[in-house]
Scaffold this motif. Structure first.
Motif, PDB file in Angstrom:
ATOM      1  N   ARG A 505       0.899  -1.084  -0.080  1.00 15.27           N
ATOM      2  CA  ARG A 505       0.117  -0.014  -0.236  1.00 15.27           C
ATOM      3  C   ARG A 505       0.808   1.255   0.100  1.00 15.27           C
ATOM      4  O   ARG A 505       0.542   2.189  -0.677  1.00 15.27           O
ATOM      5  N   ILE A 506       1.877   1.261   1.022  1.00 17.14           N
ATOM      6  CA  ILE A 506       2.771   2.516   0.955  1.00 17.14           C
ATOM      7  C   ILE A 506       3.530   2.429  -0.378  1.00 17.14           C
ATOM      8  O   ILE A 506       3.565   3.832  -0.939  1.00 17.14           O
ATOM      9  N   GLU A 508       2.331   1.921  -3.271  1.00 15.10           N
ATOM     10  CA  GLU A 508       1.358   2.379  -4.354  1.00 15.10           C
ATOM     11  C   GLU A 508       1.478   4.075  -4.324  1.00 15.10           C
ATOM     12  O   GLU A 508       1.160   4.573  -5.313  1.00 15.10           O
ATOM     13  N   ASP A 509       1.429   4.412  -2.945  1.00 20.52           N
ATOM     14  CA  ASP A 509       1.300   5.784  -2.679  1.00 20.52           C
ATOM     15  C   ASP A 509       2.381   6.370  -3.265  1.00 20.52           C
ATOM     16  O   ASP A 509       2.293   7.784  -3.708  1.00 20.52           O
ATOM     17  N   ARG A 514       2.578  10.826  -4.100  1.00 20.41           N
ATOM     18  CA  ARG A 514       2.097  11.504  -2.741  1.00 20.41           C
ATOM     19  C   ARG A 514       3.093  11.459  -1.806  1.00 20.41           C
ATOM     20  O   ARG A 514       4.035  10.762  -1.535  1.00 20.41           O
ATOM     21  N   THR A 516       4.244  11.013   1.564  1.00 19.14           N
ATOM     22  CA  THR A 516       3.801   9.892   2.552  1.00 19.14           C
ATOM     23  C   THR A 516       4.463   9.644   3.731  1.00 19.14           C
ATOM     24  O   THR A 516       5.922   9.780   3.764  1.00 19.14           O
ATOM     25  N   ARG A 575       6.343  15.881  -2.387  1.00 19.29           N
ATOM     26  CA  ARG A 575       6.432  14.402  -2.840  1.00 19.29           C
ATOM     27  C   ARG A 575       7.815  13.773  -2.103  1.00 19.29           C
ATOM     28  O   ARG A 575       8.533  14.222  -1.524  1.00 19.29           O
ATOM     29  N   ASP A 593       0.180  13.890   2.390  1.00 19.65           N
ATOM     30  CA  ASP A 593      -0.856  13.637   1.721  1.00 19.65           C
ATOM     31  C   ASP A 593      -1.406  12.386   2.372  1.00 19.65           C
ATOM     32  O   ASP A 593      -2.571  11.939   2.085  1.00 19.65           O
ATOM     33  N   GLY A 594      -0.777  11.310   3.030  1.00 21.39           N
ATOM     34  CA  GLY A 594      -1.329  10.243   3.475  1.00 21.39           C
ATOM     35  C   GLY A 594      -0.428   9.677   4.663  1.00 21.39           C
ATOM     36  O   GLY A 594       0.627   9.969   4.827  1.00 21.39           O
ATOM     37  N   HIS A 596       0.482   6.193   7.137  1.00 19.21           N
ATOM     38  CA  HIS A 596       0.514   4.746   7.471  1.00 19.21           C
ATOM     39  C   HIS A 596       1.095   4.569   8.908  1.00 19.21           C
ATOM     40  O   HIS A 596       2.227   5.052   9.137  1.00 19.21           O
TER      41      HIS A 596
END
Length: 809
Positions: A505-506, A508-509, A514, A516, A575, A593-594, A596
């Motif tokens: 998942r990370i 993909e970001d 993104r 992250t 980024r 942006d996100g 985890h």
């Protein structure tokens, strides 16, 4: 005129200008006396003390060092010959001869004789000659004659007595002049002995004649005035008296109006209350509201007491303190902001050297030493209570509870002051109980005003605060506005953060470009994830960074600066990747942006959420919470059992599981901070929450009864310090490979300057790792043989198979 007394010194010559001679005893005495009215102007009227208390403090300041006239002390300051006696004991003789009123004489004597050492050491842990009375109390006046010569001759003694009497009279201080022209050295010794015996009778442990609590507090504050004035006189310093926040609220309103905005309802309401408890969302202007409230509280205390209150902004973490100082100084344009914490010198040095980089990228050794000296001057000024506005930790003010010489001046400085507590939720129960006990003292006995700011505070905690402060505490709710942006979308994963599913998942970001943020609960997980994910970010041409608490100080500072350049709030085109431990929860104004993250307590998770979509200007950002691994930990905290489980070896099991229980049903939902408040209430409305409250209240009572008891104000409290310091454990170490460079830095300039310059090599360590290190006694530093990399930090301590990197928090 003092020409005939010029040879009596209070201070040795400055090592850099010995030809200038030492500071005269009469000069230092006058400087100290003159400092007391300045302190009085600053503190103002204290409701527990009569106005006659201040003239007594002024007279005590004048007489506190009279005993330095002894020939033994003069040989010490002129020639460096050891003396081995306490000058403050002999000062009692001058107090006895010059102070006419018996009760005032006893009060002044107690403050004068304890301005360096306590009267008694009831613990038996110190050498027998450490405390004042055990070694100096005698029934034999002749024994005092063998200890003190008093002065070179009786003519000098009388001229000195005449100077003190004339000087006191000139400043309106009542003194007895009847024996000035006839006094002998035996008279001084007799007066010394009389006051020693009176002090012993009044304060001897076996006499059971303790002070009433209010009377004991008055004695401590009198001692505080003397030591405070002595510090000002010795350092030739100054105390600022200007209102530090003057016009702050008006400037905030003007700034908002220029942008087409206005003050929020909770900001307007906050200013009107006596003691403030403000609970409001992140980004809603809590800090501005707290400072506007502090401005108003300052004005009201000043009007009521005639003083110039101090404003203390208190935060739990050193990094967040540094960030707040920069905000107040650079963003709010506030001058003379003091910094008081254990790394204040490093902060000032970094600021000074950074300011030079524009013109001098390589400042050279001479300018570095100059910056180090300047940084230490800033540190000492704040330690001496110079600034009216100081950013600090509660720990620095809690030390006032020890009631010793330097601590009593801190206690006096906090009287009639304004306290703004930010992030009060961050403290463990024992530390929180200590802070609450001090809040009770400041509010109910020392004329203080308290403001508490938080984004999330459970009802149970609010109840404790109201019980501590009383009905004058008003809760202001900033969650009433209905136009709050939804900043986060909650996502739950049953996989661990280090699992392949989570890494996918990370990844993909990152490949989607993104910014992250990945937050782990321990260093071992952070290292693993950074080594897996960093190359993926680099493949995209994006930055990747690792941040945790086990970097060298200089490497961490460089990493944090790079993080702010790449991910700072308002930075365009963010980024890349940041992998961090919980150190990212404070101080850094970043915007991702996100997220985890590993599962943790709800308070910790909410802090991590706050680093994502910080301004709420984008669509709700995903915040992924991954299930933690529950296990025992080898390095147990005090009071924990061997089989107790911890989330990833860090966070207590019960509150972490409770947080998970309340979050899981909301998987996939956009969450509002009011939801977080409800979840927090639910977590604390549990058996665990009730146990937490009992622990806090027990710690509060224990600290109040053990540390804030003023019935024996002149005893040593060193036996209490071990328990106190145990709750603030931690140390710093230098790598064995860095030891030669560290030693070379230590040799540069003066001792303090070299030590400050060498601090860049230090690595923070938890206290339990002391046993896996060596102590270099000559340098006074802990040394480790570590596996260290500037990009990865400390990966392990070598030559010890028991060590596990995941234990480093």
């Amino acid at each position: 005129m003092t020409d005939d007394l010029d040879h009596l010194w209070a201070k040795s010559p400055d090592e850099h200008d010995p030809a200038a001679g030492g500071e005269r005893l009469t000069t230092h005495s006058e400087y100290t006396r003159a400092a007391v009215p300045l302190i009085r102007r600053r503190v103002g009227r204290l409701r527990a003390l009569p106005e006659t208390w201040w003239p007594a403090a002024e007279l005590a300041g004048l007489l506190h060092d009279c005993g330095k006239c002894d020939c033994g002390f003069q040989c010490l300051v002129h020639q460096g010959v050891p003396w081995g006696q306490r000058h403050e004991v002999l000062s009692l003789g001058f107090v006895g001869l010059l102070v006419p009123d018996s009760a005032e004489r006893d009060r002044i004597a107690a403050a004068v004789v304890t301005h360096h050492r306590p009267l008694f050491d009831r613990t038996g842990e110190r050498p027998v000659d450490w405390a004042i009375l055990p070694i100096n109390l005698t029934d034999d006046e002749q024994a005092l004659g063998q200890t003190f010569t008093v002065a070179e001759d009786e003519d000098t003694l009388r001229r000195l007595l005449r100077w003190y009497a004339d000087h006191a009279t000139r400043h309106g201080l009542a003194v007895d002049t009847s024996r000035v022209e006839t006094a002998t050295r035996d008279d001084v010794r007799a007066a010394t002995l009389d006051l020693l015996q009176r002090l012993a009778k009044r304060w001897r442990p076996l006499s059971f004649a303790t002070a009433a609590d209010d009377d004991g507090l008055a004695h401590v504050l009198l001692l505080g005035a003397v030591t405070f004035a002595d510090h000002i006189a010795s350092g030739h310093g100054e105390l600022l008296l200007t209102e530090p926040l003057a016009g702050y609220g008006g400037r905030v309103a003007t700034r908002l109006a220029a942008a087409g905005h206005y003050l929020a309802e909770h900001q307007v309401t906050a200013v009107t209350v006596w003691h403030l408890l403000l609970v409001a969302p992140t980004g809603s202007g809590k800090t501005e509201a707290g400072l506007m409230w502090a401005e108003r509280a300052w004005q009201e205390i000043a009007a009521d007491t005639g003083g110039h209150p101090r404003v203390f902004y208190l935060l739990p973490f050193l990094a967040s303190i540094s960030a707040m100082v920069r905000r107040l100084r650079d963003g709010d344009r506030l001058a003379d902001v003091g910094v008081v914490h254990s790394k204040a010198g490093t902060f000032h040095l970094h600021e000074l050297t950074t300011a030079r980089t524009t013109d001098r990228p390589d400042p050279g050794e001479e300018l570095l030493l100059e910056d180090a000296a300047t940084a230490l001057e800033h540190v000492q000024a704040s330690k001496d209570h110079r600034e009216q506005l100081r950013v600090t930790t509660p720990y620095q003010l809690l030390r006032a509870a020890f009631l010793g010489a330097s601590e009593s001046s801190t206690l006096l400085d906090t009287a009639n002051s304004v306290f703004v507590f930010d992030e009060l939720h961050a403290y463990e129960p024992d530390r929180l109980g200590m802070i609450l006990a001090m809040i009770g003292l400041w509010v109910h006995r020392l004329g203080g005003r308290v403001g508490i700011l938080s984004a999330t505070l459970p009802r149970r905690f609010r109840t404790i605060l109201h019980d501590t402060i009383g009905d004058t505490l008003t809760t202001v709710d900033g969650f009433t506005a209905d136009d709050r942006p939804l900043r986060h979308r909650l996502r739950i994963s049953q996989d661990h953060l280090t699992s392949e599913a989570s890494i996918a998942r990370i990844t993909e970001d990152l490949r989607a470009g993104r910014a992250t943020l990945v937050v782990t609960n321990n260093v071992a997980d952070a290292l693993e994830l950074y080594q897996r994910l960093g190359p993926i970010a680099h493949e995209q041409g994006d930055p990747a960074m690792l941040l945790h608490a086990r970097f060298r100080n200089d490497h961490r500072a460089a990493i944090e600066e790079r993080i702010l350049r790449c991910f700072g709030a308002g930075t365009p085109q963010r980024r890349g990747l940041l992998v961090a431990t919980q150190v990212v929860e404070v101080s850094l104004d970043v915007d991702f942006d996100g997220l985890h993250t590993s599962g943790a307590t709800l308070e910790a998770l909410l802090q991590r959420f706050g680093r994502v979509n910080r301004r709420g200007e984008r669509e709700p950002a995903p915040v992924w919470i991954c299930a933690p691994d529950y296990r025992t930990r080898r390095a147990r905290r005090r009071g924990s059992s061997a089989d107790e489980l911890w989330a990833d070896g860090v966070y207590a099991e019960q509150p972490t599981r409770l947080a998970w229980q309340h979050l899981v049903p909301h998987d996939g939902e956009c969450i509002d901070e009011i939801h977080a408040q409800h979840w927090l209430d639910a977590v604390y409305d549990s058996d665990w929450g009730r146990d937490w409250e009992q622990q806090v209240r027990r710690a509060q009572h224990r600290f109040a009864s053990g540390f804030l008891d003023f019935t024996s104000p002149f005893d040593s409290r060193d036996h209490l310090k071990e328990d106190f310091y145990a709750t603030f454990d931690g140390t710093e170490a230098v790598l064995a490979e860095d030891l030669p460079a560290y030693r070379a830095e230590r040799r540069r300039g003066k001792t303090g300057e070299g030590r400050l310059l060498a601090s860049r090599f230090l690595i923070p360590l938890p206290d339990h790792l002391r046993s896996r290190s060596k102590y270099a006694g000559r340098l006074g530093v802990t040394v480790i043989n570590g596996d260290y990399d500037p990009e990865l930090g400390l990966k392990g301590i070598l030559e010890d198979q028991r060590y596990q990197p995941g234990e480093i928090l």
